[in-house]
Design a protein around this motif. Structure first.
Motif, PDB file in Angstrom:
ATOM      1  N   ARG A 107     -12.401  49.437 -72.563  1.00  0.00           N
ATOM      2  CA  ARG A 107     -12.930  49.407 -71.042  1.00  0.00           C
ATOM      3  C   ARG A 107     -11.915  51.088 -70.210  1.00  0.00           C
ATOM      4  NH1 ARG A 107     -15.644  45.181 -70.841  1.00  0.00           N
ATOM      5  NH2 ARG A 107     -16.390  44.258 -73.071  1.00  0.00           N
ATOM      6  N   ARG A 108     -13.267  51.246 -69.158  1.00  0.00           N
ATOM      7  CA  ARG A 108     -12.347  51.867 -68.339  1.00  0.00           C
ATOM      8  C   ARG A 108     -11.376  52.254 -67.595  1.00  0.00           C
ATOM      9  NH1 ARG A 108     -16.479  55.551 -64.091  1.00  0.00           N
ATOM     10  NH2 ARG A 108     -14.567  56.690 -63.748  1.00  0.00           N
ATOM     11  N   LEU A 109     -11.732  50.112 -67.130  1.00  0.00           N
ATOM     12  CA  LEU A 109     -10.194  50.098 -65.580  1.00  0.00           C
ATOM     13  C   LEU A 109      -8.913  49.362 -66.877  1.00  0.00           C
ATOM     14  CD1 LEU A 109     -10.263  48.948 -63.157  1.00  0.00           C
ATOM     15  CD2 LEU A 109     -10.542  46.436 -64.226  1.00  0.00           C
ATOM     16  N   LEU A 110      -9.131  49.353 -67.717  1.00  0.00           N
ATOM     17  CA  LEU A 110      -7.992  48.864 -68.910  1.00  0.00           C
ATOM     18  C   LEU A 110      -7.622  49.818 -69.465  1.00  0.00           C
ATOM     19  CD1 LEU A 110      -7.976  44.777 -68.823  1.00  0.00           C
ATOM     20  CD2 LEU A 110      -6.385  46.364 -67.162  1.00  0.00           C
ATOM     21  N   ARG A 111      -8.318  50.976 -69.217  1.00  0.00           N
ATOM     22  CA  ARG A 111      -8.430  52.534 -70.960  1.00  0.00           C
ATOM     23  C   ARG A 111      -6.157  52.543 -70.554  1.00  0.00           C
ATOM     24  NH1 ARG A 111     -10.920  56.883 -70.261  1.00  0.00           N
ATOM     25  NH2 ARG A 111      -9.702  57.610 -72.046  1.00  0.00           N
TER      26      ARG A 111
END
Length: 372
Positions: A77-81
Motif C-alpha cells: 500500500r502506498r501509505l504504509l510502504r
C-alpha cells in the motif's frame, strides 16, 4: 595487671562477637525467608489470576500479531510502504518503545533480581559487583559481533551468487548474463532493425541495494532474537504470578509493548524482502512467544518459586542480556540507521516528526514502569 585482665576478657569478647554474628545471620535468614513468597501479601487470588492469564494470552497474542502484520500487509500500500514517510515516523515511535524497554524495564528488572536480599545470603559476591551492567555490556558487544559476522556472511554469499551468474556467459549470450547481474541494460537505440547494447555500469547501484537488503535481513534476525528472549521471560513472570493487582497493569503494558515491538520487527522483515513463508514463520514465532511463556508459567506456578536463588540468577542474567541486545538494536540499527540517512537529512518536516515520535514512544514506555 591491666594486661592480664584484658587477656582474660578476650574469650568473653570473642563469645560476644560470635553471639552477635550468629544473631545477625539468623536475622538475615529470617528476613530472607520472606522473599520466598513476597506475593503472599494482600492481593493473592489464584482463581482470579488464572482468568487474567487467559485474558493476557489473548490480548498479547492479538497485539503481537497486529503489530507485526501491519507493516507486512501494508508494504504494497502506498501509505504504509517501508520507504514512505508514514512508515518512517511509526518506526521512530517503535524505536523509542524498544529503547525504553531495554533501559527502563529490562535493566531495572535485572537489577532487582540480582540485588535481591535472598540472593545476597546465597552468595555475597552478587552484592559486590554490578553484574547487571556487566552482562548488558557483554550482550551489546556480542550483538555487535553477530551483527558484523552475519552482514559479512550474507555479503559474501551474494557476491558468490553474482559470480556464478556471470559464468553463465559460457553457456548463453553475454548480454543475457549481464542483464541478470544488473550490470547492463539493453535498449533499442537504432532505427528499423538495428539494435545495440548500451552498457550502463549500474553495478554500484546494485551493490548498494544488496547491502541495504543484507542489513535489513541481519537487523530483523538479531532484533527478533533480542525480542523473543525477553518476551519469554516476561511471559513466565506473568504466568507464575498469583496477584491480580500486579497482573492487571502488566497486561496493558505488555500488550502495548508487544504491539510496537511487533511493528518495528515487521518493518524490518518487510524491508528485508523475505519470502512469504519465512516472513510468516518469523512473525508467528514472535507473536506466540509471550503467550507461550504465560502458559508455561501458569502450568508451573504451583511448584515454581520465583524468589529462589536459581530463579533470581536466571531471570537477572537473561534480563540484562536482553537489555543489551535491545539497547544496541534500538540505538544502532533503528535510530542511527534512520536518523542519519540521506532521506531524513533532506526532509526537515520528517526530522521534526520522527524526533517527536521517538521521544513520545520512549516517554510512554518509560511511564508504564510506574505500574509494571
Amino acid at each position: 595487671m591491666f594486661l592480664i585482665q584484658d587477656l582474660f576478657s578476650l574469650p568473653r569478647l570473642h563469645h560476644v562477637i560470635s553471639a552477635e554474628s550468629v544473631l545477625q545471620s539468623l536475622g538475615e535468614s529470617v528476613t530472607s525467608s520472606s522473599c520466598k513468597s513476597s506475593e503472599v501479601e494482600q492481593c493473592r487470588d489464584e482463581s482470579a489470576a488464572l482468568v487474567l492469564k487467559f485474558v493476557a494470552m489473548a490480548s498479547i497474542l492479538l497485539a503481537g500479531f497486529g503489530g507485526v502484520a501491519i507493516p507486512l500487509a501494508g508494504k504494497s500500500r502506498r501509505l504504509l510502504r517501508p520507504d514512505g514517510d508514514v512508515f518512517a515516523a511509526a518506526r521512530a515511535f517503535a524505536a523509542g518503545v524498544i529503547l525504553a524497554t531495554g533501559f527502563v524495564h529490562m535493566l531495572r528488572d535485572s537489577w532487582e533480581a540480582l540485588g535481591d536480599p535472598c540472593l545476597r545470603t546465597y552468595w555475597s559476591a552478587w552484592a559486590k559487583f554490578p553484574f547487571t551492567g556487566f552482562f548488558a555490556m557483554v550482550s551489546a558487544l556480542c550483538t555487535l559481533l553477530v551483527d558484523f559476522m552475519a552482514t559479512a556472511y550474507y555479503e559474501r554469499k551474494d557476491r558468490r551468487g553474482r559470480v556464478e551468474c556471470v559464468k553463465v556467459v559460457e553457456c548463453g549470450s553475454y548480454e543475457e548474463a549481464l542483464l541478470e547481474t544488473g550490470i547492463v541494460e539493453v535498449k533499442d537505440v537504432g532505427g528499423e532493425g538495428s539494435h545495440a547494447v548500451q552498457r550502463t555500469h549500474s553495478h554500484s547501484h546494485h551493490r548498494d541495494d544488496v547491502e541495504s537488503t543484507v542489513r535489513h535481513v541481519v537487523v530483523s534476525q538479531v532484533l527478533e532474537l533480542g525480542i523473543v528472549s525477553h518476551s519469554m521471560i516476561i511471559g513466565l513472570s506473568l504466568g507464575v504470578s498469583q496477584s491480580p493487582c500486579t497482573m492487571k497493569p502488566l497486561i496493558v503494558a505488555l500488550s502495548f509493548h508487544q504491539f510496537f515491538e511487533g511493528f518495528a520487527l515487521g518493518g524490518c522483515i518487510a524491508q528485508a524482502q523475505f519470502k512469504t513463508l519465512s516472513a510468516t514463520i518469523m512473525s508467528c514465532f514472535f507473536a506466540l512467544t509471550t503467550p507461550l511463556g504465560v502458559a508455561i508459567g501458569a502450568s508451573i506456578a504451583s511448584v515454581f518459586n520465583p524468589y529462589s536463588p536459581g530463579a533470581l540468577i536466571t531471570e537477572g542474567i537473561l534480563d540484562s542480556f536482553s537489555a543489551g541486545i535491545l539497547m544496541y538494536m534500538a540505538l544502532v540499527d533503528l535510530i542511527a540507521a534512520d536518523f542519519l540517512s540521506k532521506k531524513m537529512h533532506c526532509n526537515f518536516r520528517l526530522q521534526i516528526t520522527c524526533y517527536c515520535l521517538l521521544f513520545l514512544g520512549a516517554g510512554l514506555m518509560s511511564s508504564i514502569a510506574i505500574w509494571a
